[in-house]
Design an enzyme around this catalytic site. Structure first.
Site, PDB file in Angstrom:
ATOM      1  N   ASP A 223       0.832  -1.197   0.000  1.00 46.12           N
ATOM      2  CA  ASP A 223       0.000   0.000   0.000  1.00 46.12           C
ATOM      3  C   ASP A 223       0.874   1.257   0.000  1.00 46.12           C
ATOM      4  O   ASP A 223       1.896   1.316   0.693  1.00 46.12           O
ATOM      5  CB  ASP A 223      -0.889  -0.017   1.248  1.00 46.12           C
ATOM      6  CG  ASP A 223      -1.884   1.112   1.287  1.00 46.12           C
ATOM      7  OD1 ASP A 223      -2.711   1.210   0.359  1.00 46.12           O
ATOM      8  OD2 ASP A 223      -1.836   1.905   2.244  1.00 46.12           O
ATOM      9  N   GLU A 313       1.584  -0.624  -5.143  1.00 47.30           N
ATOM     10  CA  GLU A 313       0.560   0.376  -5.436  1.00 47.30           C
ATOM     11  C   GLU A 313       1.287   1.718  -5.422  1.00 47.30           C
ATOM     12  O   GLU A 313       1.546   2.290  -4.372  1.00 47.30           O
ATOM     13  CB  GLU A 313      -0.549   0.377  -4.390  1.00 47.30           C
ATOM     14  CG  GLU A 313      -1.640   1.371  -4.740  1.00 47.30           C
ATOM     15  CD  GLU A 313      -2.243   2.099  -3.526  1.00 47.30           C
ATOM     16  OE1 GLU A 313      -3.368   2.619  -3.658  1.00 47.30           O
ATOM     17  OE2 GLU A 313      -1.592   2.156  -2.473  1.00 47.30           O
TER      18      GLU A 313
END
Length: 611
Positions: A223, A313
């Site tokens: 993330d 990401e």
């Protein structure tokens, strides 16, 4: 017309992840096993036969860790525990074991940029004094003086804004009851940023990675992979960064030219395009120091067998800059958001495909293809807007409502196109059912912190996170049906008597006809189209194939055409029908009609052609 071959060196990789189709599960919204209205790990386990029959290679689980759920689990209070909302560590182990038994790999989310404010470390930091080791794990700083020379520290350390809206700094009250230092949170106030210059932070995250690798997970989705490292001195910055490029007004065209992105990098020595005045280089995204972190993690993964992997990401442009995350000694994959952001536009899609393949090839990595995820308006809905290149930050009842049929037709066509491209493909849960965004979700049902921190200026991400419909005639469209009866292959037994609670977000009525049981086995349904496309992709080896544009490729006329192995893929993004070229047979079409009856490629459709 001659089109050169675009290099695809990832096709030579034997690693499972290089060509895998990965299905993203947002645990809250996939399947509810205990009837409490919230999806859980046992619900996921009960649906593994469905995922196996769909034909995917792996599943990616969004966070299921212990969390106060201020940001849907991306505020982690304990990286080594399952939140009781979702079950137990034993439930996870059982899910992992069954997935592996079925030939499915399992990727879990890793959230290294920030923790929850309820994490034991942050609680220790609040109880400690400024300048202590407990504070140094996070980004604590003294404030600036509002009255010069007063030492009042009433102003935030700099002018950074939170990605979720509002200031990125919050002041704490010290143990003596007086206002004290400020802490940085690039997201919600309940998500304090970790200090990645701290050796204890670095070792703790290595230990977390080892914890899950020891349990047997196959990889991590990282993330905010372009975050963590901040520019030295934390300088003021007038820009407004966003995790997802887009506009708050769903009727407006994106105001950022292609190639210009929020949170762009600062290293002038690396290839990049000038960013727009609204988005000057960010001092907290895509700093060069992040790459040292991933080189370190790469070494950790190498200590394990089974070809473990990481996928970044990272909202980074241009493609050459993103490729730095997948160099040989860093991550294995990075999400290709250029393709996601291209919208339904032949020129933009062609440019994204070519740029992505060339950039990945420059570092010997495979590309990835993704159309939707838990942070974006579903592409089924985006493609049905008047401007199908628009990328709204949520859609509400007062915004433009999409043409559902047009959006679904284009979504099916785009899916066929993306699954035929070499590399790895990511599917967001429910897109195989053709699910749209919930565009009329009541404001009082919303839970996304972006909606509240922007006072509703950004509608937020709840619309793409609505629980899935499994059975059309049941309460909650069968969201809690997972354990109400024995599974055919000997799955878990039923729920206790009584009706299940309503799903945690209300579902739109349009979900009824799209429920899995309404599509299962129905020729031409979106579910069966996905199954056929995934089976064809596997049989033809398209994920590990080679790409070249076909002579028919004319994006200025809305025609995208390319070869992968022995397959010709023809997508019609234009307004006029295109004849099927002589000598070819139609293997699959996105329109839902019998492939044998297709003689032309209609607008808003894609076909697979074989000789």
């Amino acid at each position: 017309m001659h089109h050169s071959t675009v290099p695809t060196p990832g096709s030579t990789l034997n690693s499972w992840w290089a060509s895998a189709v990965v299905y993203q599960i947002y645990p809250r919204s996939f399947a509810d096993a205990n009837g409490d209205g919230m999806g859980d790990l046992q619900g996921i386990a009960a649906r593994l036969p469905y995922l196996q029959s769909l034909g995917v290679d792996a599943i990616w689980l969004s966070p299921f860790y212990k969390s106060p759920q201020a940001d849907g689990g991306y505020d982690v209070a304990d990286y080594r525990q399952v939140d009781p909302l979702f079950g137990t560590l034993a439930d996870f182990d059982a899910l992992l074991q069954d997935a592996h038994r079925r030939g499915l790999k399992v990727i879990v989310d890793l959230v290294p940029n920030h923790t929850s404010d309820e994490h034991v470390w942050f609680q220790q930091a609040l109880a400690a004094a400024p300048g202590t080791p407990e504070r140094d794990r996070y980004m604590f700083r003294p404030g600036k003086d509002e009255a010069a020379g007063s030492g009042d520290g009433n102003l935030a350390p700099n002018n950074w804004k939170s990605i979720f809206g509002g200031p990125a700094w919050t002041r704490v009250t010290e143990q003596d009851g007086k206002p004290g230092e400020w802490y940085l949170h690039l997201f919600d106030t309940k998500q304090p940023d970790l200090n990645w210059e701290n050796a204890e932070v670095q070792e703790e995250m290595r230990a977390v990675i080892r914890f899950w690798l020891d349990r047997g997970v196959d990889g991590f989705r990282v993330d905010v992979a372009h975050g963590m490292v901040k520019e030295a001195g934390l300088p003021d910055w007038e820009g407004v960064a966003a995790m997802v490029e887009g506009t708050a007004d769903s009727t407006a065209k994106p105001h950022i030219p292609p190639g210009d992105a929020p949170g762009a990098h600062t290293d002038s020595q690396e290839p990049h395009r000038a960013v727009s005045p609204q988005y000057p280089p960010s001092p907290f995204f895509d700093q060069d120091g992040v790459h040292e972190i991933y080189r370190d993690w790469h070494k950790v993964l190498e200590q394990y067998d089974g070809d473990r992997m990481m996928v970044a990401e990272a909202w980074v442009e241009p493609a050459e800059r993103l490729a730095r995350y997948v160099r040989k000694d860093e991550m294995q994959q990075a999400f290709n958001f250029d393709f996601l952001l291209a919208g339904w536009d032949a020129g933009r899609m062609a440019e994204a495909i070519e740029d992505s393949l060339r950039a990945a090839a420059s570092v010997g990595a495979p590309s990835t293809w993704v159309l939707s995820n838990h942070d974006t308006v579903r592409h089924t809905t985006r493609f049905g807007l008047k401007d199908p290149t628009t990328f709204p930050k949520g859609i509400g009842a007062n915004d433009e409502q999409p043409d559902a049929a047009l959006g679904l037709a284009r979504a099916r066509a785009a899916m066929l196109m993306s699954l035929a491209l070499p590399g790895s493909a990511y599917i967001y849960q429910g897109e195989e059912l053709g699910l749209p965004e919930h565009t009329t979700l009541p404001d009082d049902a919303r839970q996304d912190p972006t909606f509240f921190r922007t006072n509703g200026a950004e509608i937020g991400r709840d619309g793409c996170r609505v629980p899935l419909p499994w059975k059309a005639t049941e309460l909650g469209f069968g969201f809690a049906e997972a354990f109400t009866q024995e599974e055919n292959d000997g799955g878990p037994a039923g729920l206790a008597p009584g009706q299940p609670a309503a799903p945690w977000l209300p579902q739109p009525e349009s979900f009824r006809d799209l429920a899995a049981d309404r599509q299962d086995g129905v020729e031409g349904s979106t579910l069966e189209l996905y199954r056929s496309a995934l089976a064809f992709r596997a049989a033809q080896g398209l994920g590990s194939g080679t790409f070249r544009w076909a002579d028919l490729h004319q994006p200025n006329r809305g025609i995208l055409a390319f070869h992968n192995r022995e397959v010709l893929v023809l997508s019609n993004v234009g307004l006029a029908a295109v004849p099927v070229p002589a000598g070819y047979s139609v293997a699959i079409t996105s329109t839902g009609v019998s492939a044998g009856s297709v003689t032309e490629v209609l607008p808003n459709s894609t076909v697979y052609l074989t000789l």
